[in-house]
Design an enzyme around this catalytic site. Structure first.
Site, PDB file in Angstrom:
ATOM      1  N   ASP A  84       0.822  -1.202   0.000  1.00  0.00           N
ATOM      2  CA  ASP A  84       0.000   0.000   0.000  1.00  0.00           C
ATOM      3  C   ASP A  84       0.859   1.257   0.000  1.00  0.00           C
ATOM      4  OD1 ASP A  84       0.758  -0.750   2.653  1.00  0.00           O
ATOM      5  OD2 ASP A  84      -0.707   0.647   3.471  1.00  0.00           O
ATOM      6  N   GLU A 146       0.184  -1.390   5.672  1.00  0.00           N
ATOM      7  CA  GLU A 146       1.232  -0.871   6.558  1.00  0.00           C
ATOM      8  C   GLU A 146       1.028   0.596   6.869  1.00  0.00           C
ATOM      9  OE1 GLU A 146       4.990   1.122   7.668  1.00  0.00           O
ATOM     10  OE2 GLU A 146       3.771   1.450   5.863  1.00  0.00           O
TER      11      GLU A 146
END
Length: 393
Positions: A84, A146
């Protein structure tokens, strides 16, 4: 042992492919999630003949874990990187063009942390194509979330804790400039709210101004709590810190505010437990409430906690990654970082973890994010060397 080389052109193509796929965390504006990057990782590994599994974290969001076996069996070595990115708003370049110029590749996530992911993918591919027996098995985990709540690595850590996966050590990809982060801070984030009595602003004495009461709280944090941090300095990451990162209060320009709320971001050091830190601050704030006339406050439960991390000094991964990095790049060292990473969640379940990757943290999340392609190539070379010489002491 034959030389296993890394092709810079393959590095550039894989990184360009990854950057071209939007993977903004769905918690942020314009976030579409990591699904398309996960599909790319799965296809890339499959084309290289590397088996992989998907670990569903929540609907539509899965970790992808590729696996190369080792000749001796036993616990594997883990490479981990998140898929991400943060939002693209405010960027001054095309976030998904993957343009290369002057030895750098530009785009959202190029530095944080698709550069690391590209290096790990190409390293796995190079090891597979070499046909060499590997002294240790190696897994690559491309994980979700994350940048917000760490759900991807948390799910992976749960699988490790339950015995589904067994790892002797981990390399966690983040932009460290090919240095090795061996300790970093954690955090605990929570709200403090003061409550007053609303009224007409023409008669402030008839109310109780919640914003003015919050000033008492802010002064307490600055004058009584903050000076204590210097006595708690950690040799690698420095002292704890706190930041008042948000504030809101009041309803109208002519109304005495009846409530005010702040967000506290308290950074912890190795050895501190986030919930113990929060409870200590809560108890002291409640004692402040008792001694300050007119002060009524609430300390909210933490909405995010993360853990500080420190790799044991005698860990094999420290010695061996240090030797491998020295072959790929000069002048690289070990240090501590003020930010947090996925490594702390792996360390909590007994996996010694070092944070390592191409790029500078100063480039992360910027409006012209980029990474030096030669660093991505060097990172991949170091990871290949680490695997091929793992266990040689």
């Amino acid at each position: 042992m034959m030389q296993v080389s890394i092709d810079p052109n393959e590095i550039e193509q894989v990184l360009r492919d990854l950057v071209a796929i939007p993977s903004v965390n769905p918690a942020f504006p314009g976030g579409s999630g990591e699904g398309a990057v996960g599909a790319y990782v799965k296809k890339y590994l499959s084309l290289q003949g590397i088996p992989c599994v998907e670990q569903e974290v929540e609907p539509g969001r899965s970790n992808v874990i590729g696996m190369l076996p080792g000749s001796a069996g036993g616990a594997a070595l883990l490479f981990e990187a998140h898929m991400d990115t943060v939002q693209t708003s405010g960027m001054t370049i095309d976030p998904f063009a993957g343009k290369a110029a002057n030895g750098r590749l530009y785009g959202r996530g190029a530095c944080d942390t698709k550069g690391s992911l590209a290096g790990m993918l190409v390293a796995m591919s190079a090891l597979r194509r070499s046909g060499l027996p590997l002294p240790v098995g190696v897994h690559l985990a491309a994980v979700v979330d994350e940048e917000y709540r760490y759900k991807g690595v948390s799910a992976l850590a749960e699988a490790i804790s339950s015995g589904r996966f067994d790892y002797s050590a981990a390399v966690v990809g983040e932009p460290t400039g090919l240095h090795r982060v061996v300790a970093h801070k954690g955090c605990v984030r929570f709200h403090i709210e003061t409550r007053g009595i609303a009224g007409h602003s023409s008669a402030p004495a008839n109310g109780n101004n919640a914003i003015e009461r919050m000033v008492e709280v802010l002064n307490f944090l600055r004058t009584e709590i903050e000076p204590e941090y210097a006595r708690m300095t950690h040799p690698l990451v420095g002292p704890p810190t706190h930041c008042i990162s948000e504030i809101s209060g009041g309803d109208a320009p002519n109304t005495i505010p009846g409530s005010c709320r702040i967000t506290v971001d308290r950074r912890t050091i190795p050895g501190e437990e986030p919930m113990e830190v929060w409870r200590g601050l809560r108890d002291r704030l409640l004692r402040l409430e008792m001694r300050v006339p007119g002060l009524t406050l609430t300390v909210g439960e933490p909405f995010i906690i993360d853990y500080a991390m420190e790799v044991p000094a005698d860990s094999r991964i420290l010695r061996q990654l240090g030797r491998s990095v020295a072959k790929a790049a000069n002048g690289k060292r070990e240090y501590g970082a003020a930010y947090g990473t996925d490594a702390s969640k792996l360390a909590r379940v007994g996996v010694p973890s070092v944070v390592f990757g191409p790029g500078s943290i100063e480039q992360a999340h910027t409006d012209e994010e980029s990474v030096e392609l030669a660093e991505v190539t060097a990172a991949a070379a170091a990871l290949v060397d680490l695997v091929l010489h793992y266990g040689e002491d």
